[in-house]
Structures are given as C-alpha cells and as structure tokens.
Design an enzyme around this catalytic site. Sequence first.
Site, short mmCIF file in Angstrom:
data_model
loop_
_atom_site.label_atom_id
_atom_site.label_comp_id
_atom_site.label_asym_id
_atom_site.label_seq_id
_atom_site.Cartn_x
_atom_site.Cartn_y
_atom_site.Cartn_z
N HIS A 160 9.89 7.10 -5.76
CA HIS A 160 9.13 7.93 -6.70
C HIS A 160 7.90 8.61 -6.08
O HIS A 160 7.14 9.28 -6.79
CB HIS A 160 8.72 7.04 -7.89
CG HIS A 160 8.38 7.78 -9.13
ND1 HIS A 160 7.13 7.76 -9.71
CD2 HIS A 160 9.14 8.60 -9.92
CE1 HIS A 160 7.13 8.50 -10.80
NE2 HIS A 160 8.34 9.03 -10.95
N LYS A 188 5.54 11.29 -4.12
CA LYS A 188 5.53 12.76 -4.13
C LYS A 188 4.50 13.20 -3.09
O LYS A 188 3.43 13.72 -3.45
CB LYS A 188 5.11 13.29 -5.51
CG LYS A 188 6.01 12.85 -6.66
CD LYS A 188 5.20 12.16 -7.72
CE LYS A 188 5.95 11.59 -8.88
NZ LYS A 188 7.33 11.66 -9.03
N ASP A 191 1.83 17.72 10.33
CA ASP A 191 1.32 17.52 11.70
C ASP A 191 0.62 16.18 11.88
O ASP A 191 -0.23 16.03 12.78
CB ASP A 191 0.37 18.66 12.10
CG ASP A 191 1.09 20.00 12.21
OD1 ASP A 191 2.32 19.98 12.43
OD2 ASP A 191 0.43 21.04 12.08
#
Lengths: 214, 214
Positions: free
Chosen positions: B150, B152, B157
């Site tokens: 879940h 996000k 870099d």
Amino acid sequence: MILTVVSGWRGLLAVAGLSLTVEGLYYLIRYLKRFRERRPQVLFFPAPVTCVRPLLLSSPGHCSCSLSHRESALSCLTRLLLSARRSLDVCVFTISSVELSNSVLAVHGRGVRVRVITDSDYMALAGSQVGAFRRAGIEVRHDQDANYMHHKFAVIDGLILITGSLNWSAQGIFGNKENVIIIKNTDVVKAFIEEFERLWNEYDPSKYSFSPKS
Amino acid sequence: MILTVVSGWRGLLAVAGLSLTVEGLYYLIRYLKRFRERRPQVLFFPAPVTCVRPLLLSSPGHCSCSLSHRESALSCLTRLLLSARRSLDVCVFTISSVELSNSVLAVHGRGVRVRVITDSDYMALAGSQVGAFRRAGIEVRHDQDANYMHHKFAVIDGLILITGSLNWSAQGIFGNKENVIIIKNTDVVKAFIEEFERLWNEYDPSKYSFSPKS
C-alpha cells in the site's frame, strides 16, 4: 586582572572576537541540537500484533493479556496521539482501528479539542469508529462528493504532523506494507493545518443544501 | 602593514578570534542556505486538469491541445520524476495515471535504471500501466500475499523522496483530496531506500515456489 591584560584596542578586539566565536558556536550547537530533535521520524508497517492497552490507562497499569506489550510502530503512533495536550486534528480516509480510535477517544476524554475529517463512503462501512466518536461528542465532518477524502494525516497540538500511506485500520496496521512520517517542520505542519482548516470549512454541514426528493 | 598593526599576542588573538567568527558565520549561512533548499515541499491534490505533454518532449516543444498548460501539482510531480539521472525507484499501490507512467517510461527511455514495485491485486485491473512498463523492459515486482503493498512513494537518484497518500491514478490526481511530500532529508530518504530494497528482495520472482495444482 582580565581588564589589565586586555587593555588597549587590540585586547578588546581579541575579547570581542573570541566571545563572538564562543557565542556563535553556542547558538550553532543549540540550533543543530534542536534541528536534530525536529528531524522527521519514519515508521514502517505492518507492525507486529501487540497490545497497547497499558498506554491508554490514566495511571501506569499492567495488562495480563497474552499479546506482546513491547514497543512497535503501533505503540509509537499511540504514544504520539496520546501526547496531545491542546488539539488533535485527524484527517483520515478510513478509521476502523480500535487501538487508534481508543487513543482519539482518550484524548477527547481529557478535554483536548478533537476534530475528525473522514470519507463519507468509508465511514458507513462496518467497523468504522465514526459512530463511537460521535457518541462521545467528537465532531466529525466528511466529504460530499463522489471522489475520496483520501488524506491520512493528523496534526497534534498544531506542532506535530503524522502522515503517510497508512489508513487507520487493522489491515493497514497489522497487514499491509505502509509508511508513516512524523514531521515537526513548521512550514510543513502549517501547510497541513491550512489544508485541514480548508476542508473543515468546506465540509461544514451547516453549508449543505438538501433538496427534498420529488 | 597588517602584520605591523597586529603584532603582539593580543593582536594575533584578535585576528584569530575575528577570523574564526567570520569563518563560523560563513559556514552557518552556507548550512542554513542548504538546509532551506532541503526543507520538505508539500503538494495538495486534486490538481487542476492540465496537459503535461510538453514536459515529456526531448526538446522544448509546444502542445496545441485545448487543455491548460500552466504549472500545477501534477506538472511539479512530472518535472521531479523527469529529473531522474541515475535511478528511479517507484513503490506505488496503484499505477494507472497515463501522465505519470509516461514520465516513468521517458526516464527509462533515457537509460536511467527504473524499478517498480506495486500491488498484485491492483496491477491486474483495467487501466494499470504495469503492462506498458513491462513491454518497455522495466522490471516490475509485486507482493505475493492477501494484504496490500500500500506504499505510495518513489525515490529519485537515491536523493529525493516523493511520498504521501496519492495513488498514481487519474482519480487520485484530479479527483481526490490527497497530499504528497517531497523530502531530501538524508536519514528519511535512506529509510525509504532500505524499505524499497527490502521489498525488492522479498518480491524477487526467482524466490517464488509454485506448487502445481492437483
């Protein structure tokens, strides 16, 4: 003695220069220490299944249940919520975790101003703690449209922000891969307070207009 | 001339003190400036419906579509993803936004190492961009259990973290109330890199064991 030694403008310059250096270093160290204390903290989930009931007792107590009572991401989150002294603003898509809602209720029970914003679709599902909040006298507001009020943040005393991917549900805490960041940066906290106030105002039920069905 | 004026130990002390002060102030200002640049940035959604196609062109170009091309939370997110030069690690529950997946594909097309982790249930739904990623040669890994992957977040870099409540979907970007924080704090970025590597390793398909159905 010192005055004798440092007599003359060069001596005064030396003392001024050195005292500035020492003072500058003092403030730098103080600033860095405060900055260190204010750096964000990260919690990852799922958390191990632990019991946080002893944290909710008004006086230090013991729980004899069979679950572990050790520190975990959940106990950290619980302690944070319980640390609220002036205000607790919760803006979370789903609130079904009994552990976290008990913390919110305990904070409200101590007279702290608690406000909750949530999603209208998910607050109607079984397990939602919104009913318990309302019965306890906590004001809950929710969105009015087909899209989701999908935030998952809380602001404690206008000073500490808890935000991330975690919905306040048992699956979120004990099952899913989730993250929570705890931030004390003034600018970031201010931005989330403004977002909360904006939504609180937008979802004010006194502004709804209901048309009677024909 | 200076040497003549500051002769004597008190003069030398004065010069030492003042130069230390000046140097201390220089480093303090430089540190504060760098700290200011590194403070977290916040984006709130829904974003206005804008076109970000010009940002994806390899050379400055113009788009004649009827949508607005002004700056928005989406264009900010797109620019950030496109800024990847060495690596782009994406760990997102849902990836169905054409705008954001086009950015990921463009970064991959420039030879940047792109890795994607997502949720197994949601990657199978209509609109998921996982197929497009795999066809382009981007390695995608996913969870193997009933709970949700879940998170996000994305790391650019190894230096910039994008995280929040936002799923990478059109509804998330243009419909829901969502937030994204952009963080450059080394400790926080490191914690998310470690989480990414842990999941990347956990979801390595060469470690799966499939039992033939009886």
